[in-house]
Design an enzyme around this catalytic site. Structure first.
Site, PDB file in Angstrom:
ATOM      1  N   ALA A 181      -3.140  -6.246   3.209  1.00 14.26           N
ATOM      2  CA  ALA A 181      -4.042  -5.264   2.604  1.00 14.26           C
ATOM      3  C   ALA A 181      -5.497  -5.458   3.019  1.00 14.26           C
ATOM      4  O   ALA A 181      -6.266  -4.502   3.075  1.00 14.26           O
ATOM      5  CB  ALA A 181      -3.922  -5.319   1.078  1.00 14.26           C
TER       6      ALA A 181
ATOM      7  N   THR B  49      -9.253  -2.705   3.708  1.00 14.58           N
ATOM      8  CA  THR B  49     -10.283  -2.539   2.680  1.00 14.58           C
ATOM      9  C   THR B  49     -11.528  -1.859   3.238  1.00 14.58           C
ATOM     10  O   THR B  49     -12.190  -1.099   2.518  1.00 14.58           O
ATOM     11  CB  THR B  49     -10.657  -3.892   2.039  1.00 14.58           C
ATOM     12  OG1 THR B  49     -11.038  -4.816   3.062  1.00 14.58           O
ATOM     13  CG2 THR B  49      -9.486  -4.458   1.250  1.00 14.58           C
TER      14      THR B  49
ATOM     15  N   ARG C 121      -4.972  -8.409  -4.685  1.00 12.71           N
ATOM     16  CA  ARG C 121      -5.275  -9.629  -5.428  1.00 12.71           C
ATOM     17  C   ARG C 121      -6.722 -10.075  -5.293  1.00 12.71           C
ATOM     18  O   ARG C 121      -7.098 -11.116  -5.811  1.00 12.71           O
ATOM     19  CB  ARG C 121      -4.350 -10.763  -4.963  1.00 12.71           C
ATOM     20  CG  ARG C 121      -2.887 -10.497  -5.282  1.00 12.71           C
ATOM     21  CD  ARG C 121      -1.975 -11.562  -4.705  1.00 12.71           C
ATOM     22  NE  ARG C 121      -0.583 -11.315  -5.072  1.00 12.71           N
ATOM     23  CZ  ARG C 121       0.234 -10.495  -4.435  1.00 12.71           C
ATOM     24  NH1 ARG C 121      -0.210  -9.827  -3.379  1.00 12.71           N
ATOM     25  NH2 ARG C 121       1.473 -10.323  -4.836  1.00 12.71           N
TER      26      ARG C 121
ATOM     27  N   VAL D 175       1.422  -0.020   3.820  1.00 13.29           N
ATOM     28  CA  VAL D 175       2.228   1.201   3.807  1.00 13.29           C
ATOM     29  C   VAL D 175       1.375   2.421   4.141  1.00 13.29           C
ATOM     30  O   VAL D 175       1.826   3.554   4.000  1.00 13.29           O
ATOM     31  CB  VAL D 175       2.908   1.390   2.432  1.00 13.29           C
ATOM     32  CG1 VAL D 175       3.849   0.218   2.134  1.00 13.29           C
ATOM     33  CG2 VAL D 175       1.891   1.553   1.304  1.00 13.29           C
ATOM     34  N   ASP D 176       0.135   2.184   4.610  1.00 13.77           N
ATOM     35  CA  ASP D 176      -0.837   3.278   4.738  1.00 13.77           C
ATOM     36  C   ASP D 176      -0.783   4.029   6.059  1.00 13.77           C
ATOM     37  O   ASP D 176      -1.397   5.089   6.205  1.00 13.77           O
ATOM     38  CB  ASP D 176      -2.254   2.763   4.485  1.00 13.77           C
ATOM     39  CG  ASP D 176      -2.637   1.558   5.358  1.00 13.77           C
ATOM     40  OD1 ASP D 176      -2.238   1.519   6.543  1.00 13.77           O
ATOM     41  OD2 ASP D 176      -3.343   0.660   4.843  1.00 13.77           O
TER      42      ASP D 176
ATOM     43  N   HIS E 115       7.112  -3.308   4.589  1.00 12.96           N
ATOM     44  CA  HIS E 115       7.233  -2.872   3.197  1.00 12.96           C
ATOM     45  C   HIS E 115       7.347  -1.356   3.073  1.00 12.96           C
ATOM     46  O   HIS E 115       7.126  -0.794   2.008  1.00 12.96           O
ATOM     47  CB  HIS E 115       6.042  -3.392   2.380  1.00 12.96           C
ATOM     48  CG  HIS E 115       6.040  -4.877   2.238  1.00 12.96           C
ATOM     49  ND1 HIS E 115       4.946  -5.597   1.804  1.00 12.96           N
ATOM     50  CD2 HIS E 115       7.005  -5.807   2.483  1.00 12.96           C
ATOM     51  CE1 HIS E 115       5.236  -6.891   1.792  1.00 12.96           C
ATOM     52  NE2 HIS E 115       6.487  -7.036   2.204  1.00 12.96           N
TER      53      HIS E 115
ATOM     54  N   CYS F 146      15.441  14.511  -6.948  1.00 11.57           N
ATOM     55  CA  CYS F 146      15.963  15.037  -5.684  1.00 11.57           C
ATOM     56  C   CYS F 146      16.511  16.449  -5.880  1.00 11.57           C
ATOM     57  O   CYS F 146      17.312  16.693  -6.793  1.00 11.57           O
ATOM     58  CB  CYS F 146      17.056  14.116  -5.164  1.00 11.57           C
ATOM     59  SG  CYS F 146      17.845  14.680  -3.630  1.00 11.57           S
TER      60      CYS F 146
ATOM     61  N   CYS G 226      20.570  16.264  -5.023  1.00  6.90           N
ATOM     62  CA  CYS G 226      21.569  15.635  -5.887  1.00  6.90           C
ATOM     63  C   CYS G 226      21.058  15.324  -7.291  1.00  6.90           C
ATOM     64  O   CYS G 226      21.835  14.873  -8.142  1.00  6.90           O
ATOM     65  CB  CYS G 226      22.084  14.345  -5.237  1.00  6.90           C
ATOM     66  SG  CYS G 226      20.928  12.947  -5.315  1.00  6.90           S
TER      67      CYS G 226
ATOM     68  N   ASN H  86      -8.578 -14.426   7.247  1.00  3.29           N
ATOM     69  CA  ASN H  86      -8.496 -14.013   5.851  1.00  3.29           C
ATOM     70  C   ASN H  86      -9.663 -14.610   5.076  1.00  3.29           C
ATOM     71  O   ASN H  86     -10.094 -15.731   5.346  1.00  3.29           O
ATOM     72  CB  ASN H  86      -7.174 -14.467   5.222  1.00  3.29           C
ATOM     73  CG  ASN H  86      -6.847 -13.716   3.952  1.00  3.29           C
ATOM     74  OD1 ASN H  86      -6.769 -12.488   3.955  1.00  3.29           O
ATOM     75  ND2 ASN H  86      -6.651 -14.427   2.850  1.00  3.29           N
TER      76      ASN H  86
END
Length: 257
Positions: free
Chosen positions: A22, A26, A34, A103-104, A121, A154, A157, A220
């Site tokens: 992540a 940013t 976190r 996931v972006d 992810h 959905c 279904c 990091n």
């Protein structure tokens, strides 16, 4: 132009795997999870909406989940200097593969070919039915949420819909994870960027790479459990660190040619 400083761990590298978390996004306006202003830090209870069991059992939890993503910053975000630096490194001719916990979709928007990006992810840009497994574009479902459906189902279904992301308590796709391990093991350098390296099994890709003989560099803000395996730990802001690292890797590759 000033000469580019080339650290020893950059030399003779042609195959680069980049594990991103992540923190790389940013600077694009997407909060991490976190950090001091992270999603879980500001609202610890929101994690319930990202837990698979709670999501499946409680329509109110699902409603909160969909509402969170309806206004998610990622829909408006643009790739930042770090994303662009990795795309430039790829265009420079090195074999670059992205193993992302995000996931972006910003790596692809920066210009990395989708086939070179492994989304560990999942992706917030798709929706999957938990019943019939049909996949569709996320925007259509979000439009339904915006129109007043708090818990869309959905249309084929009637099953519960889930954004195409891996929730807490949900296993990663084994095929995707196996491919990530192969990429990590085949790399000469693994850059772990903007990840706390607390979430397994994605974080263990660092150890997979090192055991196979690759160099590990951690970029990091905060210490991670894998810093002790790293050839170097970089604490400077990712938006300045990655362009510098990409330039060094490109310069080293150019010298070899």
């Amino acid at each position: 132009m000033d000469a580019v400083e080339i650290p020893d761990w950059c030399r003779d590298v042609r195959r680069v795997a980049v594990l991103t978390g992540a923190g790389i996004s940013t600077d694009s306006g997407i909060p991490d999870y976190r950090g001091p202003d992270g999603v879980w830090t500001r609202d610890p209870k929101l994690a319930d909406a990202f837990t698979r069991d709670r999501f499946m059992a409680d329509p109110q939890v699902r409603a909160r989940f969909w509402h969170t993503y309806l206004g998610h910053a990622a829909w408006r975000a643009e790739p930042n200097a770090a994303h662009r630096a990795l795309a430039e490194l790829d265009r420079a001719g090195l074999a670059v593969r992205i193993l992302t916990q995000n996931v972006d979709g910003l790596h692809q928007l920066a210009g990395i070919a989708p086939r070179k990006v492994l989304e560990l992810h999942g992706s917030m840009r798709s929706v999957v039915c938990t019943g019939c497994r049909a996949r569709s574009d996320a925007q259509a479902t979000l439009d339904r949420v915006a129109a007043g459906e708090s818990d869309p189902t959905c249309r084929d279904c009637g099953g519960i819909l889930q954004l195409g992301v891996v929730l807490f308590g949900q296993y990663l796709d084994e095929d995707v994870l196996d491919q990530a391990r192969r990429i990590a093991a085949a790399s000469q350098l693994l850059l772990a960027v903007g990840s706390s390296l607390l979430v397994e099994p994605a974080a263990s890709l660092c150890e997979v790479a090192v055991r196979a003989g690759a160099r590990l560099v951690v970029v990091n803000r905060d210490p991670t459990p894998y810093d002790g395996l790293a050839a170097e730990v970089v604490r400077e802001p990712i938006g300045t660190a990655l362009p510098r690292i990409a330039a060094a890797l490109t310069a080293s590759a150019t010298q070899r040619n």
